[in-house]
Design a protein around this motif. Structure first.
Motif, PDB file in Angstrom:
ATOM      1  N   VAL A  48       0.937  -1.394   0.009  1.00 32.50           N
ATOM      2  CA  VAL A  48       0.101   0.140   0.004  1.00 32.50           C
ATOM      3  C   VAL A  48       0.911   1.222  -0.111  1.00 32.50           C
ATOM      4  CG1 VAL A  48      -1.660   1.085   1.205  1.00 32.50           C
ATOM      5  CG2 VAL A  48      -1.814  -1.373   1.272  1.00 32.50           C
ATOM      6  N   TYR A  49       1.888   1.311   0.968  1.00 31.80           N
ATOM      7  CA  TYR A  49       2.514   2.430   0.920  1.00 31.80           C
ATOM      8  C   TYR A  49       3.639   2.557  -0.211  1.00 31.80           C
ATOM      9  CZ  TYR A  49       7.086   0.588   2.785  1.00 31.80           C
ATOM     10  OH  TYR A  49       8.441  -0.165   3.218  1.00 31.80           O
ATOM     11  N   LEU A  50       3.981   1.175  -0.637  1.00 37.00           N
ATOM     12  CA  LEU A  50       4.941   1.206  -1.977  1.00 37.00           C
ATOM     13  C   LEU A  50       4.334   1.871  -2.899  1.00 37.00           C
ATOM     14  CD1 LEU A  50       6.770  -2.147  -1.902  1.00 37.00           C
ATOM     15  CD2 LEU A  50       7.751   0.221  -1.409  1.00 37.00           C
ATOM     16  N   ALA A  98      -0.008  12.286  -2.614  1.00 41.04           N
ATOM     17  CA  ALA A  98       0.563  10.908  -2.536  1.00 41.04           C
ATOM     18  C   ALA A  98       1.387  10.449  -1.405  1.00 41.04           C
ATOM     19  CB  ALA A  98       1.341  10.491  -4.044  1.00 41.04           C
ATOM     20  N   PHE A  99       2.436  11.586  -1.058  1.00 39.91           N
ATOM     21  CA  PHE A  99       3.175  11.366   0.015  1.00 39.91           C
ATOM     22  C   PHE A  99       2.505  11.404   1.275  1.00 39.91           C
ATOM     23  CE2 PHE A  99       6.990  12.890  -2.103  1.00 39.91           C
ATOM     24  CZ  PHE A  99       8.035  11.760  -1.680  1.00 39.91           C
ATOM     25  N   ALA A 100       1.295  12.226   1.338  1.00 35.63           N
ATOM     26  CA  ALA A 100       0.373  12.172   2.612  1.00 35.63           C
ATOM     27  C   ALA A 100      -0.151  11.023   2.844  1.00 35.63           C
ATOM     28  CB  ALA A 100      -0.822  13.123   2.299  1.00 35.63           C
ATOM     29  N   LEU A 101      -0.653  10.358   1.710  1.00 38.32           N
ATOM     30  CA  LEU A 101      -1.193   8.883   1.887  1.00 38.32           C
ATOM     31  C   LEU A 101      -0.311   7.858   2.503  1.00 38.32           C
ATOM     32  CD1 LEU A 101      -3.623   9.029  -1.130  1.00 38.32           C
ATOM     33  CD2 LEU A 101      -4.344   9.288   1.418  1.00 38.32           C
ATOM     34  N   ALA A 102       1.048   7.907   1.582  1.00 39.49           N
ATOM     35  CA  ALA A 102       2.002   6.943   1.976  1.00 39.49           C
ATOM     36  C   ALA A 102       2.409   7.170   3.335  1.00 39.49           C
ATOM     37  CB  ALA A 102       3.335   7.447   1.223  1.00 39.49           C
ATOM     38  N   THR A 103       2.497   8.213   3.918  1.00 36.73           N
ATOM     39  CA  THR A 103       2.964   8.548   5.335  1.00 36.73           C
ATOM     40  C   THR A 103       1.927   7.930   6.248  1.00 36.73           C
ATOM     41  OG1 THR A 103       3.996  10.657   4.918  1.00 36.73           O
ATOM     42  CG2 THR A 103       3.528  10.258   7.157  1.00 36.73           C
ATOM     43  N   LEU A 104       0.530   8.163   5.792  1.00 32.95           N
ATOM     44  CA  LEU A 104      -0.385   7.608   6.896  1.00 32.95           C
ATOM     45  C   LEU A 104      -0.318   5.911   6.682  1.00 32.95           C
ATOM     46  CD1 LEU A 104      -3.445  10.261   6.475  1.00 32.95           C
ATOM     47  CD2 LEU A 104      -1.569   9.741   8.327  1.00 32.95           C
ATOM     48  N   VAL A 120       1.548  17.224   6.322  1.00 33.72           N
ATOM     49  CA  VAL A 120       1.519  17.663   7.558  1.00 33.72           C
ATOM     50  C   VAL A 120       0.079  17.815   8.161  1.00 33.72           C
ATOM     51  CG1 VAL A 120       1.929  19.817   8.840  1.00 33.72           C
ATOM     52  CG2 VAL A 120       3.474  19.065   7.270  1.00 33.72           C
ATOM     53  N   TYR A 121      -0.850  18.104   7.485  1.00 34.22           N
ATOM     54  CA  TYR A 121      -2.269  18.124   7.790  1.00 34.22           C
ATOM     55  C   TYR A 121      -2.787  16.675   8.172  1.00 34.22           C
ATOM     56  CZ  TYR A 121      -7.528  18.551   7.550  1.00 34.22           C
ATOM     57  OH  TYR A 121      -8.630  18.518   7.964  1.00 34.22           O
ATOM     58  N   GLY A 122      -2.486  15.631   7.397  1.00 35.50           N
ATOM     59  CA  GLY A 122      -2.617  14.196   7.603  1.00 35.50           C
ATOM     60  C   GLY A 122      -2.237  13.760   8.925  1.00 35.50           C
ATOM     61  N   THR A 145       7.762   6.970   5.577  1.00 33.37           N
ATOM     62  CA  THR A 145       7.926   7.466   4.176  1.00 33.37           C
ATOM     63  C   THR A 145       7.944   9.215   4.277  1.00 33.37           C
ATOM     64  OG1 THR A 145       5.696   7.227   4.065  1.00 33.37           O
ATOM     65  CG2 THR A 145       6.730   5.537   3.235  1.00 33.37           C
ATOM     66  N   ALA A 146       7.686   9.538   5.439  1.00 30.90           N
ATOM     67  CA  ALA A 146       8.027  11.041   5.526  1.00 30.90           C
ATOM     68  C   ALA A 146       9.511  11.518   5.063  1.00 30.90           C
ATOM     69  CB  ALA A 146       7.387  11.683   6.871  1.00 30.90           C
ATOM     70  N   LEU A 147      10.375  10.668   5.382  1.00 28.90           N
ATOM     71  CA  LEU A 147      11.743  11.040   5.147  1.00 28.90           C
ATOM     72  C   LEU A 147      11.731  11.039   3.617  1.00 28.90           C
ATOM     73  CD1 LEU A 147      13.346   8.731   7.736  1.00 28.90           C
ATOM     74  CD2 LEU A 147      13.019  11.033   8.170  1.00 28.90           C
ATOM     75  N   TRP A 148      11.339  10.453   2.908  1.00 28.15           N
ATOM     76  CA  TRP A 148      11.393  10.603   1.421  1.00 28.15           C
ATOM     77  C   TRP A 148      10.652  12.230   1.115  1.00 28.15           C
ATOM     78  CZ3 TRP A 148      11.821   5.875   3.401  1.00 28.15           C
ATOM     79  CH2 TRP A 148      12.537   5.032   2.749  1.00 28.15           C
ATOM     80  N   LEU A 149       9.916  12.441   1.751  1.00 31.66           N
ATOM     81  CA  LEU A 149       9.248  13.640   1.355  1.00 31.66           C
ATOM     82  C   LEU A 149      10.041  15.012   1.529  1.00 31.66           C
ATOM     83  CD1 LEU A 149       6.769  15.533   0.919  1.00 31.66           C
ATOM     84  CD2 LEU A 149       5.935  15.346   3.069  1.00 31.66           C
ATOM     85  N   VAL A 150      10.959  14.834   2.781  1.00 37.87           N
ATOM     86  CA  VAL A 150      11.849  15.964   3.020  1.00 37.87           C
ATOM     87  C   VAL A 150      12.715  15.817   1.956  1.00 37.87           C
ATOM     88  CG1 VAL A 150      13.584  16.358   4.666  1.00 37.87           C
ATOM     89  CG2 VAL A 150      11.686  15.549   5.653  1.00 37.87           C
TER      90      VAL A 150
END
Length: 543
Positions: A164-166, A194-200, A242-244, A205-210
């Motif tokens: 799912v997160y992949l 997409a990053f928000a859903l991956a983080t949840l 961040v909102y998620g 996965t938030a580290l890849w967002l950074v």
């Protein structure tokens, strides 16, 4: 003099990256649909065979399905049944099929759900390779080589949250690549969602967002955007995640009183015999060996991207190379900080697989067009050549979670009930079905069976009638603990997992067995009478 002659000379700008000229073809709808349908059919059929035919089920996946089922069918039914420890999307994606009782109680919902996200991941990879103008045959060969990798197949069919997160992580990075080549206003908002859903679905996965956020900022500065434009585009990328997370923290605070309780429970702990401490040297050795052996294409593609980044000063190549190799650094950091070998499980090292193919797509964009087909054939050889190494690690690693049983079952056709691999025992579906069948024949009253659902969720799910059980989800731990301490007059039966004792499992033991230790070795207190017992579970009547 002409204006051209009088204009002052412009300073030569430092170009960190020169986006390749790519012949873009509008994707046809039929090809993505065909890839999705074919991949979904294969994964669903294999998943149903493994889950129902071979009785191979991963406990974490069954737990998420059980809690999704409780959302619809427990009494009282409530969305809070998804729990507040694991990322919420892991359970939420199972809600649609959990609403269909036959699909949930047969466990068919597990492979049918994860197969959809795995097929979607392959579509994302195919569309990114099409952006690189790779011909269809080579593109399908690359996607097929990854899609048939045994580790990817296992997590595509077992209902776990990894795929799912992949899917969302791959989609986010793929959109970033499109934006770096030919930016559109919609790219960064889509990547942010997409990053928000991956983080949840998986918090780290938030580290890849950074990483992507820094890259976007550098590219915007290079493109001489104004300060307002840079600020607005960075905000649309980071705000959804961040909102998620803030919303999830608020829900945790409102319902549990601890806004960050979910974060403190994320690090796995050794279940049997307490944590096994490992030295730093063992950690580094195991991490490097696992990273190199599990998917040999990872260091090859990651190293090639970093080489291109240095030689050609290509920012997107540097970002993809770091994104691929970040998995090794992340695993090393987590295990070094906790000294917990469970973090070396193969499922925590699957992140790099789709990112490798995105890196291949970027490399093929840079390769001259006349050499692109030959380079694509070489990439197919590297990705496909990783399959035997992946299978060997799955069969021999002490950090597996059912991967060895999966391969053994596919080859031999033997039932894998209770088999997790050479190092331990997995979920005993036969014991769950046996106890659920006994309860179905003899119990009809609502809230009449006291049980710790954290340990007996499988029985509740396979029975299909969670309203018969008084569990910790129904009315909260305070009421449940009172009934546990005073069962006489409050419930008629008690169901326990007598293997999950404090001594055997110091982390996740059955709280009823903890209160009445004699239940672990068939020495119940005087007010309980044994009705039915198998290898894992025991049902008692309250006198």
């Amino acid at each position: 003099m002409s204006p051209v002659a009088t204009a002052p000379p412009r300073a030569r700008a430092l170009r960190i990256e020169r986006p390749p000229v790519v012949v873009r073809r509008e994707p046809r709808r039929r090809e993505p649909l065909a890839i999705f349908a074919a991949a979904y059919a294969v994964y669903a059929i294999v998943g149903l065979y493994v889950t129902i035919g071979l009785d191979l089920v991963v406990g974490d996946a069954e737990s998420r399905l059980a809690h999704a089922y409780f959302v619809w069918w427990n009494e009282p039914s409530k969305l809070a049944a998804i729990g507040f420890v694991w990322p919420p999307l892991q359970t939420l994606v199972l809600l649609p099929l959990a609403a269909v009782k036959p699909l949930a109680t047969s466990l068919a919902a597990l492979p049918l759900t994860s197969a959809a996200f795995a097929a979607g991941t392959l579509v994302v990879l195919d569309r990114t390779l099409a952006l690189a103008d790779v011909d269809r045959a080579a593109r399908w060969a690359l996607v097929g080589a990854l899609g048939l990798n045994p580790l990817f197949v296992f997590y595509a069919i077992n209902g776990m949250a990894e795929v799912v997160y992949l899917f969302f992580l791959s989609a986010a990075v793929a959109v970033f690549l499109r934006w770096s080549v030919a930016p559109r206003w919609s790219h960064l908002p889509l990547a942010g969602v997409a990053f928000a859903l991956a983080t949840l679905a998986r918090y780290e996965t938030a580290l890849w967002l950074v990483l992507i956020l820094v890259a976007v900022g550098v590219l915007l500065v290079q493109r001489r955007e104004t300060a307002d434009q840079i600020e607005s585009q960075l905000l649309v990328l980071v705000v959804p995640a961040v909102y998620g997370l803030l919303l999830w923290c608020f829900l945790n605070w409102a319902l549990t009183g601890n806004p960050f309780g979910f974060f403190s429970e994320q690090f796995p702990r050794e279940a049997a015999g307490g944590p096994r401490r490992i030295t730093t040297v063992e950690l580094l050795r195991d991490t490097v060996v696992l990273s190199l052996a599990l998917f040999p294409a990872t260091p090859i593609v990651g190293g090639a991207l970093l080489a291109v980044a240095v030689v050609r000063r290509h920012l997107a190549a540097a970002v993809l190379g770091l994104a691929i190799l970040m998995n090794v650094a992340l695993t090393t950091a987590f295990v070094l900080g906790s000294h917990e070998p469970l973090l070396l499980q193969l499922r925590y090292n699957i992140r790099a697989l789709p990112l490798v193919l995105l890196g291949v797509a970027l490399l093929l964009m840079i390769v001259p067009r006349r050499s692109r087909r030959l380079a694509a054939i070489g990439a197919v050889a590297v990705v496909a050549g990783s399959m035997p190494a992946t299978a060997a690690v799955m069969l021999t690693s002490e950090h597996e979670l059912g991967e060895a049983a999966f391969l053994h079952g596919l080859v031999s056709g033997e039932n894998q009930d209770g088999v997790k691999g050479p190092k331990g025992t997995g979920v005993r579906i036969g014991d769950q079905r046996d106890m659920a069948a006994f309860i179905g024949r003899h119990v009809r009253e609502r809230n009449s069976i006291l049980t710790d659902d954290a340990r007996t969720y499988g029985v509740l799910l396979l029975d299909g009638h969670p309203e018969r059980f008084l569990d910790r989800i129904d009315f909260g731990d305070r009421r449940w603990l009172f009934v546990r301490n005073h069962p006489v007059g409050n419930v008629r039966y008690v169901l326990v997992d007598h293997l999950a004792t404090r001594e055997f499992n110091p982390v996740d033991f059955d709280l009823i067995v903890a209160a009445y230790p004699g239940l672990a070795d068939d020495r119940p207190p005087p007010f309980l009478q044994l009705l039915h017992r198998n290898h894992t579970y025991a049902l008692y009547a309250v006198r």
